[in-house]
Every structure is written in structure tokens, then in C-alpha cells.
Motif scaffolding. Structure first.
Motif, short mmCIF file in Angstrom:
data_model
loop_
_atom_site.label_atom_id
_atom_site.label_comp_id
_atom_site.label_asym_id
_atom_site.label_seq_id
_atom_site.Cartn_x
_atom_site.Cartn_y
_atom_site.Cartn_z
N SER A 81 -43.29 28.95 -19.40
CA SER A 81 -43.46 29.08 -20.84
C SER A 81 -42.26 28.54 -21.61
CB SER A 81 -43.70 30.54 -21.22
OG SER A 81 -44.89 31.03 -20.64
N VAL A 82 -41.08 29.03 -21.26
CA VAL A 82 -39.88 28.68 -22.01
C VAL A 82 -39.40 27.27 -21.70
CG1 VAL A 82 -37.49 29.31 -22.50
CG2 VAL A 82 -39.21 31.10 -22.17
N LEU A 83 -39.34 26.91 -20.41
CA LEU A 83 -38.78 25.60 -20.05
C LEU A 83 -39.54 24.43 -20.68
CD1 LEU A 83 -37.59 25.74 -16.34
CD2 LEU A 83 -36.31 26.11 -18.43
N PRO A 84 -40.87 24.37 -20.58
CA PRO A 84 -41.57 23.25 -21.22
C PRO A 84 -41.37 23.22 -22.74
CG PRO A 84 -42.99 24.31 -19.61
CD PRO A 84 -41.80 25.20 -19.78
N THR A 85 -41.26 24.40 -23.34
CA THR A 85 -41.04 24.45 -24.79
C THR A 85 -39.66 23.90 -25.14
OG1 THR A 85 -42.47 26.39 -25.00
CG2 THR A 85 -40.94 25.96 -26.81
N LEU A 86 -38.65 24.30 -24.38
CA LEU A 86 -37.30 23.74 -24.57
C LEU A 86 -37.32 22.23 -24.38
CD1 LEU A 86 -34.76 26.14 -22.78
CD2 LEU A 86 -34.75 25.48 -25.19
N GLY A 87 -38.01 21.81 -23.32
CA GLY A 87 -38.09 20.37 -23.05
C GLY A 87 -38.72 19.60 -24.18
N ARG A 88 -39.74 20.17 -24.78
CA ARG A 88 -40.43 19.48 -25.88
C ARG A 88 -39.53 19.35 -27.10
NH1 ARG A 88 -44.46 22.52 -26.17
NH2 ARG A 88 -44.08 23.76 -28.04
N PHE A 89 -38.82 20.43 -27.45
CA PHE A 89 -38.03 20.42 -28.68
C PHE A 89 -36.68 19.73 -28.52
CE2 PHE A 89 -40.91 23.96 -29.80
CZ PHE A 89 -41.35 23.47 -31.02
N VAL A 90 -36.07 19.84 -27.33
CA VAL A 90 -34.72 19.29 -27.14
C VAL A 90 -34.74 17.88 -26.56
CG1 VAL A 90 -32.48 19.63 -26.00
CG2 VAL A 90 -33.76 21.61 -26.89
N ALA A 91 -35.57 17.68 -25.55
CA ALA A 91 -35.60 16.38 -24.88
C ALA A 91 -36.83 15.56 -25.26
CB ALA A 91 -35.56 16.59 -23.36
N GLY A 92 -37.73 16.14 -26.06
CA GLY A 92 -38.94 15.43 -26.44
C GLY A 92 -39.88 15.21 -25.28
N ASP A 93 -39.83 16.10 -24.28
CA ASP A 93 -40.60 15.88 -23.05
C ASP A 93 -40.90 17.22 -22.38
OD1 ASP A 93 -41.65 15.19 -20.60
OD2 ASP A 93 -40.13 13.69 -20.14
N ALA A 94 -42.06 17.78 -22.67
CA ALA A 94 -42.45 19.04 -22.04
C ALA A 94 -42.90 18.83 -20.61
CB ALA A 94 -43.56 19.71 -22.85
N ASP A 95 -43.57 17.70 -20.33
CA ASP A 95 -44.15 17.48 -19.00
C ASP A 95 -43.10 17.42 -17.90
OD1 ASP A 95 -46.67 17.45 -20.08
OD2 ASP A 95 -46.84 15.26 -20.15
N SER A 96 -41.95 16.80 -18.19
CA SER A 96 -40.91 16.69 -17.17
C SER A 96 -40.38 18.06 -16.77
CB SER A 96 -39.77 15.81 -17.67
OG SER A 96 -40.18 14.46 -17.76
N TYR A 97 -40.29 18.96 -17.74
CA TYR A 97 -39.78 20.29 -17.42
C TYR A 97 -40.87 21.19 -16.83
CZ TYR A 97 -35.38 18.80 -19.12
OH TYR A 97 -34.19 18.10 -19.24
N ARG A 98 -42.11 20.87 -17.07
CA ARG A 98 -43.19 21.54 -16.34
C ARG A 98 -43.16 21.10 -14.88
NH1 ARG A 98 -46.72 20.26 -19.59
NH2 ARG A 98 -46.60 22.13 -20.90
N TYR A 99 -42.90 19.80 -14.66
CA TYR A 99 -42.74 19.32 -13.28
C TYR A 99 -41.57 20.02 -12.60
CZ TYR A 99 -40.70 16.61 -9.54
OH TYR A 99 -40.12 16.27 -8.34
N LEU A 100 -40.47 20.21 -13.32
CA LEU A 100 -39.31 20.91 -12.76
C LEU A 100 -39.72 22.28 -12.22
CD1 LEU A 100 -36.26 21.50 -12.35
CD2 LEU A 100 -36.20 22.26 -14.72
N ALA A 101 -40.44 23.05 -13.03
CA ALA A 101 -40.87 24.38 -12.60
C ALA A 101 -41.78 24.30 -11.39
CB ALA A 101 -41.56 25.09 -13.76
N GLU A 102 -42.70 23.35 -11.39
CA GLU A 102 -43.64 23.23 -10.28
C GLU A 102 -42.93 22.78 -9.01
OE1 GLU A 102 -47.51 22.02 -13.07
OE2 GLU A 102 -46.66 20.56 -11.64
N SER A 103 -41.99 21.84 -9.14
CA SER A 103 -41.30 21.32 -7.96
C SER A 103 -40.48 22.40 -7.27
CB SER A 103 -40.41 20.13 -8.34
OG SER A 103 -39.31 20.53 -9.14
N ILE A 104 -39.95 23.33 -8.06
CA ILE A 104 -39.18 24.44 -7.49
C ILE A 104 -40.10 25.31 -6.64
CG2 ILE A 104 -37.96 26.57 -8.06
CD1 ILE A 104 -36.91 25.07 -10.58
#
Length: 249
Positions: free
Chosen positions: A187-210
Motif C-alpha cells: 500500500s505505502v511503497l507504491p504510493t510513495l513511488g508514484r508521488f516521489v519517483a513518478g513510478d508506482a509499478d517499479s515499487y510494486r515490483y520491489l515488494a513482489e520481488s522480496i
């Protein structure tokens, strides 16, 4: 037949030959905001994890160190300061954008002379056998297509008596923490990714890869399979992160 093999990219199954390009695209996207996102995601705790990794690496003046998946160079910077002018550090990454970002940061910090930058796929390390006193990979092994190949290569290029160190997100050892961590990750990581890095999908991948990364005991067994001995691991922050260490004896 090998072209038909698949592997995990987060929760997706993709052809093995595509994974490296997909991972590269993730880090191309986030490279410019990588350090800021690390601080925000971990609330700065990643600095303590890396400090502990430096301690466990046991690097000394005059030694040679290979830092794989070095990102923007947090570990390489400290190794460079420790080994001094008589030592050498290779800062490497498979991603050109990350390596360039790290080189700019370290040059600006005055780290020159004993530090070289090399584009490296951890599955095929372009150095001779018995070349390094320490080989590290920090928060990068989970992105490697064939993790065992990378561990085998780390063993190969280590000198006898050398140490391999894997710093990576792992599996929480306390159930209440694991549940809270899942909520935070998805929930939090993709939201941070969207607002800070302009990329929610990459941080959703981060969570999944872990979640797809081997657990602590499995990774220790893989290191032993590579030939490393006295393998052990150290859980940090309740197992959210683990540091694995093994020796080439």
C-alpha cells in the motif's frame, strides 16, 4: 528449449531472457530518485543495515573488494575509505543509469584513486579466479535471473580466505510484523513511488520481488552449494533484512 524457460519477475512469470531487460527498465526509471526513495521507504534505517554489512565484511587496508549490484555506491564508498591507497574496490552494476548515478555521487564526495566502475552481470563476472578478498551484493541478488549462478561466480572470484556477503530483504520472523510489513509494502511503497519517483509499478515490483526471494535458510543452503563454508546469517529489523556471510576456505 532454453528459450521456453520462464522465471519470476515479481509475481509475474516471464521468459528468462526478458528478465534482465525488465529489471534494467525498473532501475532506469528510478535511478535519479533512488537514494531519496531509500531514505523514505526505510525511514533511514537502510543506513544502519549497510553499516552492519560493512562491519561483517571485515575488510582491511590493502584488500581488493568487488561490490556487485552496487547501485549508487553506499557500500563501495565505505570500502574505498577502508582499503586505502594500497587497496582497490570495483563498484559494479548491471544497470548503466545506476552506475552513472553512483559514479557522479562518489566523485562529488571525493572518492577517487582506488575505485573503478564496471558494468557487470553478476551471473558472469569478468574477473579471474581468486581475485578478491571480499565480494558483496547489496539488495541486488533478488533481481538476478539465476541466483545460483551469481553465488557460484562470487565463490569463484574470491581468494582463499575471502568472504562473500549478501545483504538483502528477507522474510520477517515475527508474524505480527510480517502482516504489518505486507500492508506497508503493497500500500505505502507504491504510493510513495508514484508521488516521489513518478513510478508506482517499479515499487510494486520491489515488494513482489522480496516475497519471491529465497528465505534465510534456503539462501544459506544455496551459498553452501556454491562452495562457501561457515555460512551464517544475521537477521536485522525482525528479519525484514538479512545479511548472509560465507567463506572460501
Amino acid at each position: 528449449m532454453s528459450d521456453d524457460k520462464t522465471t519470476h519477475f515479481g509475481y509475474q512469470k516471464v521468459p528468462e531472457k526478458e528478465k534482465a531487460d525488465r529489471v534494467r527498465a525498473v532501475f532506469d526509471s528510478v535511478a535519479s530518485r533512488y537514494d531519496l526513495m531509500n531514505d523514505l521507504m526505510s525511514m533511514g534505517i537502510h543506513r544502519l543495515w549497510k553499516r552492519r554489512a560493512i562491519e561483517l565484511a571485515g575488510v582491511r587496508r590493502g584488500q581488493r573488494v568487488l561490490d556487485l549490484a552496487a547501485g549508487t555506491g553506499d557500500l563501495a564508498e565505505q570500502f574505498s575509505r577502508i582499503v586505502g591507497d594500497s587497496g582497490a574496490v570495483i563498484m559494479s552494476d548491471i544497470n548503466q543509469a545506476m552506475l552513472a548515478q553512483g559514479r557522479t555521487r562518489l566523485v562529488d564526495a571525493g572518492i577517487v584513486g582506488n575505485l573503478d566502475y564496471v558494468l557487470i552481470n553478476a551471473e558472469k563476472i569478468p574477473f579471474a579466479d581468486d581475485s578478491f578478498d571480499c565480494v558483496t551484493i547489496g539488495f541486488g541478488l533478488r533481481n538476478v535471473t539465476h541466483k545460483q549462478f551469481a553465488l557460484d561466480e562470487m565463490f569463484r572470484v574470491l581468494r582463499p580466505g575471502g568472504r562473500a556477503l549478501v545483504l538483502e530483504f528477507s522474510h520477517p520472523t515475527v508474524k505480527p510484523l510480517a502482516k504489518a510489513y505486507d500492508v506497508y509494502s503493497f500500500s505505502v511503497l507504491p504510493t510513495l513511488g508514484r508521488f516521489v519517483a513518478g513510478d508506482a509499478d517499479s515499487y510494486r515490483y520491489l515488494a513482489e520481488s522480496i516475497r519471491m526471494h529465497p528465505d534465510q535458510e534456503t539462501l544459506r543452503s544455496m551459498m553452501e552449494q556454491a562452495g562457501l563454508e561457515r555460512c551464517e546469517y544475521f537477521n536485522l529489523t525482525g528479519g525484514i533484512v538479512a545479511i548472509h556471510r560465507g567463506y572460501k576456505l
